[in-house]
Design a protein around this motif. Structure first.
Motif, short mmCIF file in Angstrom:
data_model
loop_
_atom_site.label_atom_id
_atom_site.label_comp_id
_atom_site.label_asym_id
_atom_site.label_seq_id
_atom_site.Cartn_x
_atom_site.Cartn_y
_atom_site.Cartn_z
N ASP A 299 15.71 -44.16 -67.64
CA ASP A 299 15.08 -45.51 -68.34
C ASP A 299 15.46 -46.75 -67.80
N ARG A 300 16.73 -46.67 -67.31
CA ARG A 300 17.15 -48.06 -66.73
C ARG A 300 16.36 -48.59 -65.50
N ASP B 268 9.84 -39.93 -62.08
CA ASP B 268 9.76 -39.71 -63.48
C ASP B 268 8.60 -38.56 -63.63
N PRO B 269 8.59 -37.78 -64.37
CA PRO B 269 7.61 -36.63 -64.58
C PRO B 269 6.18 -37.08 -65.34
N ARG B 270 6.51 -38.36 -66.02
CA ARG B 270 4.93 -39.01 -66.46
C ARG B 270 4.08 -39.44 -65.35
N ARG C 92 16.37 -43.54 -58.27
CA ARG C 92 15.90 -42.10 -58.42
C ARG C 92 16.60 -41.98 -60.04
N LEU C 93 16.11 -41.09 -60.68
CA LEU C 93 16.29 -40.94 -62.17
C LEU C 93 17.62 -40.18 -62.29
N ASP C 94 18.04 -39.69 -61.26
CA ASP C 94 19.49 -38.87 -61.21
C ASP C 94 20.57 -40.02 -60.99
N GLY C 95 20.28 -40.99 -60.65
CA GLY C 95 21.20 -42.14 -60.01
C GLY C 95 21.64 -41.94 -58.72
N SER C 96 21.01 -41.35 -57.59
CA SER C 96 21.29 -41.06 -56.53
C SER C 96 20.46 -42.06 -55.51
N ALA D 222 8.66 -49.83 -61.46
CA ALA D 222 9.25 -49.07 -60.11
C ALA D 222 9.27 -47.63 -60.08
N ARG D 223 9.14 -47.14 -61.27
CA ARG D 223 8.98 -45.44 -61.26
C ARG D 223 7.71 -45.18 -60.99
N VAL D 224 6.45 -46.03 -61.11
CA VAL D 224 5.17 -45.76 -60.62
C VAL D 224 5.00 -45.97 -59.25
#
Length: 447
Positions: free
Chosen positions: A346-347, A392-394, A333-337, A352-354
């Motif tokens: 971005d790490r 990811d909002p994109r 998750r973007l927030d690291g959770s 994976a975000r897609v």
């Protein structure tokens, strides 16, 4: 053909009519039937062999005809092979006619450009590098006609947006056809030389070796794809409540990747990532996957190992590329959770975000053992709420735009029954739906 839009059928009919007009003999220009029949027979035979081995079209023979013959005669060379060669999809007859018309126009254009630039005179007494100029222009004309016609039918028949229809199509076609054009030019030069047509056929020998090598690669790739299908089927059998989930995530992943403007090769790689994202569930006890109700913390920790199991299973499949990272990190998750490594922002690999967005969307719009499916609008609302924290909002924005353009019409639900018409469902959480389970992809840690 009933499924083909009327405008696409009118377009195809116009292309066929134009091809027929191109076959009219030129006044006061005799048709060299011996050369036409020989080249047409050679092209038909090579086309049957090439198609049977899934290695594409034998363009050197077509381009040699364009360099040697007047435009109407050169166009005739393409007809037997295009009309007789097998096609991978039905209906076969209209597809053969379309292919024949497309090649007829492309070869006619190449022969016309080549003749107008004095290319046929240059073949009698080859003057290099000048002879390359009309040949190169003919190859450009050949590629341009093919890409224009391909793009047109994609836009009209498959509803591909015009802004993306021709993007990269010409450049992807030009490279391989340019190589075939050089082989066709060598064939034409030898044909007009004292050695005659027999020597010209020798040019095809290195092309045959290249086709054989490509066929070997194609068979290896087909074997990998068969392995992928077997793995996905095994997951579907083990976790019956998510049957069809992998294929639907692959489809949603493709929609996002295309909306982001990724090239076709990367779109295909991400499709594999979506299909294989849950393959690690083969290492999770079946009783946990099929458990009704909430998971205990210990059970949740066991299930959260499935990305690492999956990565171990696919890391040896080299052609998957970045899809392997998506299998490992699609629950970050973007927030690291997220898990397994708690990566932030971005790490997390883009692939994976897609897949994370595609996975969450299908999980919410599919019926599971522990909750009912949400309408598409409600799932989109939830994704947008979690954008920036979990997703990811994109990627969320790309999926929303793609859904607005194409809708969502999965062939099966998670339990294997026919899909409800969720693509037009109204927003809001359905009544009676409980809080998200720990296996949901939104709201808590996802599996």
């Amino acid at each position: 053909m009933d499924a083909v839009p009327a405008r696409a059928r009118v377009y195809a009919a116009g292309v066929v009519l134009a091809a027929l007009l191109c076959l009219r003999p030129l006044p006061a220009t005799p048709t060299p039937w011996r050369a036409v029949l020989l080249l047409a027979g050679l092209y038909a035979g090579s086309e049957l062999v090439a198609r049977s081995r899934s290695v594409g079209t034998c363009y050197p023979v077509l381009l040699a005809g364009a360099f040697l013959l007047p435009p109407p005669a050169a166009a005739l060379v393409a007809l037997p092979g295009a009309l007789l060669s097998p096609v991978p999809r039905r209906p076969s007859a209209p597809r053969r006619v379309w292919r024949a018309a497309q090649l007829t126009l492309a070869v006619w254009a190449a022969a016309y450009v080549h003749g107008r630039l004095g290319g046929r005179d240059a073949l009698v007494d080859p003057d290099f590098p000048y002879a390359l100029v009309p040949a190169g222009a003919a190859v450009l004309a050949f590629c341009l006609v093919l890409t224009l016609l391909d793009g047109g039918i994609l836009a009209l028949a498959d509803h591909v947006p015009a802004s993306r229809t021709w993007r990269g199509l010409f450049t992807r076609t030009l490279g391989p056809v340019a190589v075939h054009g050089l082989a066709g030019l060598m064939m034409a030069v030898l044909w007009r030389s004292p050695y005659g047509p027999v020597a010209a056929l020798l040019v095809l020998l290195p092309m045959c070796v290249a086709w054989w090598a490509f066929a070997q690669y194609h068979r290896e790739r087909a074997a990998h794809q068969a392995t992928i299908r077997a793995l996905v089927q095994a997951v579907d059998i083990k976790d019956g409540y998510t049957r069809g989930h992998s294929e639907r995530v692959g489809r949603a992943t493709m929609m996002i990747a295309r909306e982001l403007g990724m090239d076709d090769e990367r779109v295909e790689t991400l499709r594999f990532a979506g299909i294989l994202h849950d393959v690690g569930k083969l290492g999770v006890p079946t009783r946990l996957l099929r458990k009704e109700g909430a998971l205990t913390p210990e059970e949740r920790r066991v299930i959260e190992l499935h990305p690492e199991y999956g990565h171990e299973m696919v890391r040896g499949i080299r052609f998957l590329g970045e899809a392997r990272a998506a299998v490992l990190h699609h629950h970050e998750r973007l927030d690291g959770s997220g898990y397994p490594y708690g990566l932030v922002g971005d790490r997390i690999p883009e692939s994976a975000r897609v897949v994370a967005v595609a996975d969450a969307f299908d999980a919410m719009t599919s019926t599971r053992s522990y909750r009912r499916a949400r309408p598409v609008a409600a799932a989109v609302e939830e994704l947008q709420r979690c954008a920036g924290k979990q997703f990811d909002p994109r990627m969320v924005g790309a999926l929303v735009r793609a859904l607005g353009r194409h809708g969502w019409h999965p062939s099966v639900t998670a339990d294997g029954t026919p899909a409800p018409p969720t693509a037009t469902a109204t927003p809001g959480r359905p009544r009676g739906e409980g809080a998200p389970d720990s296996r949901d992809s939104v709201g808590r840690r996802a599996v």
